[in-house]
Design a protein around this motif. Sequence first.
Motif, PDB file in Angstrom:
ATOM      1  N   ALA A  76      11.023   3.052  -4.897  1.00  0.00           N
ATOM      2  CA  ALA A  76      11.145   4.408  -5.447  1.00  0.00           C
ATOM      3  C   ALA A  76       9.779   5.091  -5.508  1.00  0.00           C
ATOM      4  CB  ALA A  76      11.774   4.351  -6.835  1.00  0.00           C
ATOM      5  N   LEU A  77       8.754   4.349  -5.901  1.00  0.00           N
ATOM      6  CA  LEU A  77       7.405   4.927  -5.948  1.00  0.00           C
ATOM      7  C   LEU A  77       6.927   5.271  -4.541  1.00  0.00           C
ATOM      8  CD1 LEU A  77       5.924   2.527  -8.638  1.00  0.00           C
ATOM      9  CD2 LEU A  77       6.436   4.959  -8.941  1.00  0.00           C
ATOM     10  N   ALA A  78       7.287   4.433  -3.557  1.00  0.00           N
ATOM     11  CA  ALA A  78       6.950   4.749  -2.172  1.00  0.00           C
ATOM     12  C   ALA A  78       7.653   6.024  -1.713  1.00  0.00           C
ATOM     13  CB  ALA A  78       7.322   3.577  -1.264  1.00  0.00           C
ATOM     14  N   MET A  79       8.897   6.230  -2.165  1.00  0.00           N
ATOM     15  CA  MET A  79       9.614   7.469  -1.839  1.00  0.00           C
ATOM     16  C   MET A  79       8.884   8.673  -2.427  1.00  0.00           C
ATOM     17  SD  MET A  79      12.349   6.845  -0.009  1.00  0.00           S
ATOM     18  CE  MET A  79      11.241   5.705   0.784  1.00  0.00           C
ATOM     19  N   GLY A  80       8.403   8.525  -3.662  1.00  0.00           N
ATOM     20  CA  GLY A  80       7.656   9.605  -4.291  1.00  0.00           C
ATOM     21  C   GLY A  80       6.408   9.956  -3.502  1.00  0.00           C
ATOM     22  N   ALA A  81       5.706   8.923  -3.017  1.00  0.00           N
ATOM     23  CA  ALA A  81       4.495   9.157  -2.236  1.00  0.00           C
ATOM     24  C   ALA A  81       4.811   9.841  -0.912  1.00  0.00           C
ATOM     25  CB  ALA A  81       3.778   7.830  -1.997  1.00  0.00           C
ATOM     26  N   ILE A  82       5.891   9.416  -0.263  1.00  0.00           N
ATOM     27  CA  ILE A  82       6.294  10.037   1.008  1.00  0.00           C
ATOM     28  C   ILE A  82       6.625  11.513   0.802  1.00  0.00           C
ATOM     29  CG2 ILE A  82       8.229  10.112   2.651  1.00  0.00           C
ATOM     30  CD1 ILE A  82       8.124   7.016   2.629  1.00  0.00           C
ATOM     31  N   LEU A  83       7.349  11.823  -0.248  1.00  0.00           N
ATOM     32  CA  LEU A  83       7.717  13.220  -0.504  1.00  0.00           C
ATOM     33  C   LEU A  83       6.489  14.063  -0.830  1.00  0.00           C
ATOM     34  CD1 LEU A  83      10.966  12.414  -2.425  1.00  0.00           C
ATOM     35  CD2 LEU A  83      10.853  13.900  -0.412  1.00  0.00           C
ATOM     36  N   ALA A  84       5.542  13.495  -1.568  1.00  0.00           N
ATOM     37  CA  ALA A  84       4.302  14.225  -1.847  1.00  0.00           C
ATOM     38  C   ALA A  84       3.548  14.497  -0.554  1.00  0.00           C
ATOM     39  CB  ALA A  84       3.444  13.427  -2.822  1.00  0.00           C
ATOM     40  N   ASP A  85       3.475  13.475   0.323  1.00  0.00           N
ATOM     41  CA  ASP A  85       2.794  13.664   1.603  1.00  0.00           C
ATOM     42  C   ASP A  85       3.525  14.668   2.483  1.00  0.00           C
ATOM     43  OD1 ASP A  85       0.954  11.793   0.785  1.00  0.00           O
ATOM     44  OD2 ASP A  85       1.750  10.155   2.016  1.00  0.00           O
ATOM     45  N   ALA A  86       4.835  14.793   2.294  1.00  0.00           N
ATOM     46  CA  ALA A  86       5.620  15.735   3.093  1.00  0.00           C
ATOM     47  C   ALA A  86       5.455  17.172   2.623  1.00  0.00           C
ATOM     48  CB  ALA A  86       7.096  15.348   3.044  1.00  0.00           C
ATOM     49  N   GLY A  87       4.807  17.371   1.484  1.00  0.00           N
ATOM     50  CA  GLY A  87       4.562  18.725   1.001  1.00  0.00           C
ATOM     51  C   GLY A  87       5.402  19.168  -0.166  1.00  0.00           C
ATOM     52  N   VAL A  88       6.099  18.234  -0.831  1.00  0.00           N
ATOM     53  CA  VAL A  88       6.848  18.615  -2.030  1.00  0.00           C
ATOM     54  C   VAL A  88       5.854  19.031  -3.112  1.00  0.00           C
ATOM     55  CG1 VAL A  88       8.345  17.755  -3.863  1.00  0.00           C
ATOM     56  CG2 VAL A  88       8.802  17.117  -1.501  1.00  0.00           C
ATOM     57  N   PRO A  89       5.990  20.207  -3.697  1.00  0.00           N
ATOM     58  CA  PRO A  89       5.030  20.666  -4.710  1.00  0.00           C
ATOM     59  C   PRO A  89       5.035  19.772  -5.952  1.00  0.00           C
ATOM     60  CG  PRO A  89       6.332  22.503  -3.868  1.00  0.00           C
ATOM     61  CD  PRO A  89       6.981  21.255  -3.363  1.00  0.00           C
ATOM     62  N   PRO A  90       3.921  19.733  -6.680  1.00  0.00           N
ATOM     63  CA  PRO A  90       3.842  18.933  -7.907  1.00  0.00           C
ATOM     64  C   PRO A  90       4.953  19.286  -8.886  1.00  0.00           C
ATOM     65  CG  PRO A  90       1.666  19.721  -7.294  1.00  0.00           C
ATOM     66  CD  PRO A  90       2.640  20.408  -6.381  1.00  0.00           C
ATOM     67  N   GLY A  91       5.566  18.269  -9.467  1.00  0.00           N
ATOM     68  CA  GLY A  91       6.604  18.479 -10.465  1.00  0.00           C
ATOM     69  C   GLY A  91       8.010  18.570  -9.912  1.00  0.00           C
ATOM     70  N   ALA A  97       0.817  -1.215   0.000  1.00  0.00           N
ATOM     71  CA  ALA A  97       0.000   0.000   0.000  1.00  0.00           C
ATOM     72  C   ALA A  97       0.848   1.261   0.000  1.00  0.00           C
ATOM     73  CB  ALA A  97      -0.928  -0.004   1.211  1.00  0.00           C
ATOM     74  N   LEU A  98       2.114   1.154   0.372  1.00  0.00           N
ATOM     75  CA  LEU A  98       2.994   2.328   0.378  1.00  0.00           C
ATOM     76  C   LEU A  98       3.354   2.793  -1.021  1.00  0.00           C
ATOM     77  CD1 LEU A  98       5.608   1.490   3.159  1.00  0.00           C
ATOM     78  CD2 LEU A  98       3.645   3.017   3.339  1.00  0.00           C
ATOM     79  N   ALA A  99       3.266   1.895  -2.014  1.00  0.00           N
ATOM     80  CA  ALA A  99       3.791   2.182  -3.353  1.00  0.00           C
ATOM     81  C   ALA A  99       2.641   2.305  -4.362  1.00  0.00           C
ATOM     82  CB  ALA A  99       4.747   1.076  -3.787  1.00  0.00           C
ATOM     83  N   PRO A 100       2.264   3.514  -4.745  1.00  0.00           N
ATOM     84  CA  PRO A 100       1.270   3.659  -5.817  1.00  0.00           C
ATOM     85  C   PRO A 100       1.787   3.030  -7.103  1.00  0.00           C
ATOM     86  CG  PRO A 100       1.665   5.749  -4.691  1.00  0.00           C
ATOM     87  CD  PRO A 100       2.731   4.799  -4.245  1.00  0.00           C
ATOM     88  N   THR A 101       0.941   2.305  -7.797  1.00  0.00           N
ATOM     89  CA  THR A 101       1.380   1.635  -9.030  1.00  0.00           C
ATOM     90  C   THR A 101       1.087   2.542 -10.225  1.00  0.00           C
ATOM     91  OG1 THR A 101      -0.718   0.434  -9.038  1.00  0.00           O
ATOM     92  CG2 THR A 101       1.205  -0.703  -8.152  1.00  0.00           C
ATOM     93  N   GLY A 102       1.806   3.641 -10.289  1.00  0.00           N
ATOM     94  CA  GLY A 102       1.701   4.572 -11.399  1.00  0.00           C
ATOM     95  C   GLY A 102       2.989   5.351 -11.521  1.00  0.00           C
ATOM     96  N   LEU A 103       3.159   6.027 -12.649  1.00  0.00           N
ATOM     97  CA  LEU A 103       4.276   6.953 -12.804  1.00  0.00           C
ATOM     98  C   LEU A 103       3.919   8.247 -12.094  1.00  0.00           C
ATOM     99  CD1 LEU A 103       4.865   6.553 -16.655  1.00  0.00           C
ATOM    100  CD2 LEU A 103       5.871   5.192 -14.804  1.00  0.00           C
ATOM    101  N   LEU A 104       4.871   8.834 -11.391  1.00  0.00           N
ATOM    102  CA  LEU A 104       4.639  10.128 -10.743  1.00  0.00           C
ATOM    103  C   LEU A 104       5.211  11.212 -11.651  1.00  0.00           C
ATOM    104  CD1 LEU A 104       3.715  11.893  -8.421  1.00  0.00           C
ATOM    105  CD2 LEU A 104       5.890  11.414  -7.252  1.00  0.00           C
TER     106      LEU A 104
END
Length: 483
Positions: A189-204, A7-14
């Motif tokens: 790596a996808l889980a890292m992307g999700a964590i950073l998004a949840d931490a407030g990293v802006p889109p892109g 569940a930590l890793a979204p199965t999509g490209l960020l």
Amino acid sequence: MKDSALALAPTGLLIGGQWRPADGGGVIEVYDPSTAEPFAQVPDATVDDALAAVGAAAQAGPSWAATAPRERAEVLRRAFELMTERAEPLARLIVMENGKALRDARGEVAYAAEFFRWYAEEAVRASGSIGTAPAGANRILVVRQPVGVCVLVTPWNFPAAMATRKIGPALAAGCTVVLKPASDTPLTALAMGAILADAGVPPGVVNVLPSRRSGAVVSAMLHDPRVRKLSFTGSTEVGRILLREAADRVVNTSMELGGNAPFLVLDDADVDAAIAGAMVAKMRNGGEACTSANRFYVHRRVADEFSRGLAEAMAKLVVGPGLDPATEVGPLVNEPAVDKVDELVSGALDGGARVLTGAGRPDGRGWYYRPTVLADVDPAAAILREEIFGPVAPLVVFDDVEDAVAQANDTDFGLVSYLYTGDLARGLRVAEALEAGMVGLNRGLVSDPAAPFGGVKQSGIGREGGHDGLLEYLESKYIAASW
């Protein structure tokens, strides 16, 4: 437990803050090394996806670069806290796709999170300087500015730590990134992307692109004029290719490449301490580490005691599925990895080496190899010339320290060396003579987020970690001013 990890890793490209399928709908099968069976799928990014990610990073770049350093620091601090909160399922996710023992995965998560904490602290320290020109004609102002869009290419052996070691300093410096993880381990790596998004990293600001089309995808990004930086961790062979690709547009490059780490045990060493250090240096991550001790040079006076003790310690290791809490050595990452280790061991045995423990594959499913110690290895054997990347320790006996140093330096690589001695002054002299970017002196572990990590010769360009790691993502601008 598996469901909570997945569940930590979204199965999509960020890309640009959105999770989406690959252009064309292709997928990558993710395999469990303990069973050799697939258990998940992720999108297989195309060149068009890669260029879309570069576009998203370029669009987000000016705003992120203008964000106050303290604000960038707070985002990284939140990422550290989220990684810490999710440490156990994240460790299990690493085990599922990488195979390493759960205790190693837990250690990796803690290590990986520290890069976010360290660079949260470094984000506010990208200081410049001011001085007076020697002739007195003007002031010399030096300011630090973010490089720009960065392409980060990471390996499978430390899928969390190699990502955070690059993302942390890049974001601290004000850069935006496209992360291209190894296709064997895309979920972390996808889980890292999700964590950073949840931490407030802006889109892109952070984009994540798993892809089996690594050559085409990375080449397309390196030839895009919006890309200003490449940071790559992987083999020297691939590093050479990427350096040629980067040369076409003179892209700023940092590279952490292959290793062939020597482990020297001098005649005055504490043998028990050397054995303990050897187990750390050799068996961290089951031997699948660029810092792994690859060849052991042991003084004749202590050779029998050291080899016997090392063989006993290796023979006691519990081999099994990484998620089993009793496991100390998990499977290797894939079948080709096992084939390579087996080929190197067979070559050494053909050349006269003796097996003190291990050798060969255990029966059953999965990509396993027994922890192995080899004695009487021919100094010309391929196993001493190539990176093993597995749980095998080849031993060579020496009589003269200068000869041991010469053998240790007789390689195109120079990432790390290890040295055990009871005389600190002697140890420092030998450490200075070893051709390596890092030396473990009476230590089997050198990695630390606060230290500059990197090698010499064909082991790399630049440094990761420490303040040096931040500078890799900054350009110095000189302003001549008079007032």
